[in-house]
Write an enzyme that holds these catalytic residues in place. Structure first.
Site, mmCIF file in Angstrom:
data_model
loop_
_atom_site.group_PDB
_atom_site.id
_atom_site.type_symbol
_atom_site.label_atom_id
_atom_site.label_comp_id
_atom_site.label_asym_id
_atom_site.label_seq_id
_atom_site.Cartn_x
_atom_site.Cartn_y
_atom_site.Cartn_z
ATOM 1 C CE LYS A 111 -4.287 -1.469 1.800
ATOM 2 N NZ LYS A 111 -5.511 -1.395 2.682
ATOM 3 C CE LYS A 193 -4.971 -8.297 -2.044
ATOM 4 N NZ LYS A 193 -5.536 -8.061 -0.753
ATOM 5 C CE LYS A 196 -13.098 -4.532 -0.226
ATOM 6 N NZ LYS A 196 -12.073 -4.212 0.722
#
Ligand code: TYM
Length: 329
Positions: A111, A193, A196
């Site tokens: 992130k 992966k 969202k």
């Protein structure tokens, strides 16, 4: 009854990965465990959110929890921000977590790389707030996807450390990671992966995607060289579609491979798309029904916060006493 805690961030529209990796398992566990399912809005603000959207996404997530079949009479469903003990325990546990441990968190590194303009302290201590979520409720089991395994490990380490210093305080929780569906990959880039927050909409199937959209995305999914339909490291695209198929139909990998033995990619993808649609369409119908019932949704969330708050207060009071805070008179 043993206790379960899990949560999801209202940081965007939820995906087939969230559904197969977590939500679907939650519904299967509700009869045998005392479950708390949280909407972790405090975690969501570790990346910048539009307030109007965030509020809507949290409400949508509540509706979706209910629509997949999580029964609010049997489970406690609530917004994290409504139970202040999460933040309070979070602070205390920050003081029992080492920077060295947080530096090793792969989700933080990912992130931070992605949001390099906003590497805030909340993003860094995200796993500590997550540990607080879990430990506040003396949780036995935490049903999550594979990507949360490291966060569960640090939670166990923090709990063990605190117990070691102050005596038995927290139950040491275990991760519950399903055999199928725990790691659904991106459709176009099947080595990463499904997420969202992915900007390429062809990478993700959303829980609320229309059937035609789902069929289209599956048909366009990246496939591998060769024409065999089998799983294997050399076949990340087909393996992912097989996993999705198995998770939606309840079939085993062997059964699925036998079923598509000799079939072409085209026919296989149609079957996968149809399996996903069959799984999600009833959920989508229930979402639309539930959305009309504002009072009911308000009731669920109010009751959930009350029950969670009572449970959380018990653990927090114990912890405050152990660390030496003066009692409130
Ligand atoms: P979040 O919101 O990213 O994801 C929610 C759940 O979905 C799972 N998941 C997946 N499973 C399979 N394949 C995928 N591609 C996939 N993507 C996501 C996640 O593993 C998760 O179970 N940190 C958590 C939220 C959280 C939490 C908690 C979870 C906060 N506090 C306490 C459990 C207990 C998260 O970011 O989930």
């Amino acid at each position: 009854k043993k206790r379960i805690f899990s949560g999801m961030q209202p940081s965007g529209m939820i995906t087939l990965g969230n559904y197969l990796g977590a939500l679907k398992n939650w519904t299967n566990l509700q009869d045998d465990y005392d479950c708390l399912y949280c909407i972790v809005d405090m975690h969501a603000i570790t990346v910048r959110q539009d307030p109007v959207k965030l509020r809507k996404q949290a409400r949508d997530l509540l509706t979706q929890y209910l629509a997949v079949g999580i029964d609010p009479e049997k489970n406690t469903i609530y917004y994290q921000s409504h139970v202040s003990q999460h933040a309070e325990l979070g602070w205390i546990l920050n003081c029992f977590t080492y920077m060295g441990e947080l530096n090793r968190m792969t989700q933080f590194k990912d992130k931070a790389a992605k949001h390099s303009d906003n590497i805030n302290a909340g993003l860094y201590t995200y796993p500590v707030l997550m540990a607080s979520d879990i430990l506040l409720y003396q949780t036995d089991l935490v049903p999550v996807g594979e990507d949360q395994r490291q966060h569960l490990e640090i939670t166990r380490d923090i709990a063990g450390r605190f117990n070691g210093i102050y005596g038995e305080t927290f139950k040491i929780p275990e991760a519950y990671i399903g055999k199928v569906g725990a790691r659904i990959m991106s459709l176009q880039e099947p080595t990463k992966k499904m997420s969202k927050s992915d900007e390429n909409k062809n990478n993700t199937i959303l829980l609320m995607d229309e059937p035609a959209v789902i069929m289209n995305k599956v048909k366009r999914a990246m496939t591998d060289s060769g024409s065999e339909i089998r799983h294997g490291e050399d076949k990340p695209g087909i393996t992912n579609l097989l996993n999705i198929y198995c998770a939606c139909t309840g079939k085993t990998m062997e059964e699925a491979e036998r079923e598509f033995d000799g079939a072409g990619y085209g026919a296989f993808k149609t079957a996968v798309g149809e399996a996903v649609v069959a799984e999600l369409e009833p959920v989508q119908k229930r979402v639309k029904e539930l959305e009309k019932n504002k009072d009911y949704l308000d009731e669920v969330i109010k009751y959930g916060a009350e029950r969670a708050g009572k449970l959380a207060a018990r653990t927090l009071t114990k912890v405050q006493k152990k660390v030496g805070f003066p009692p409130v008179i």
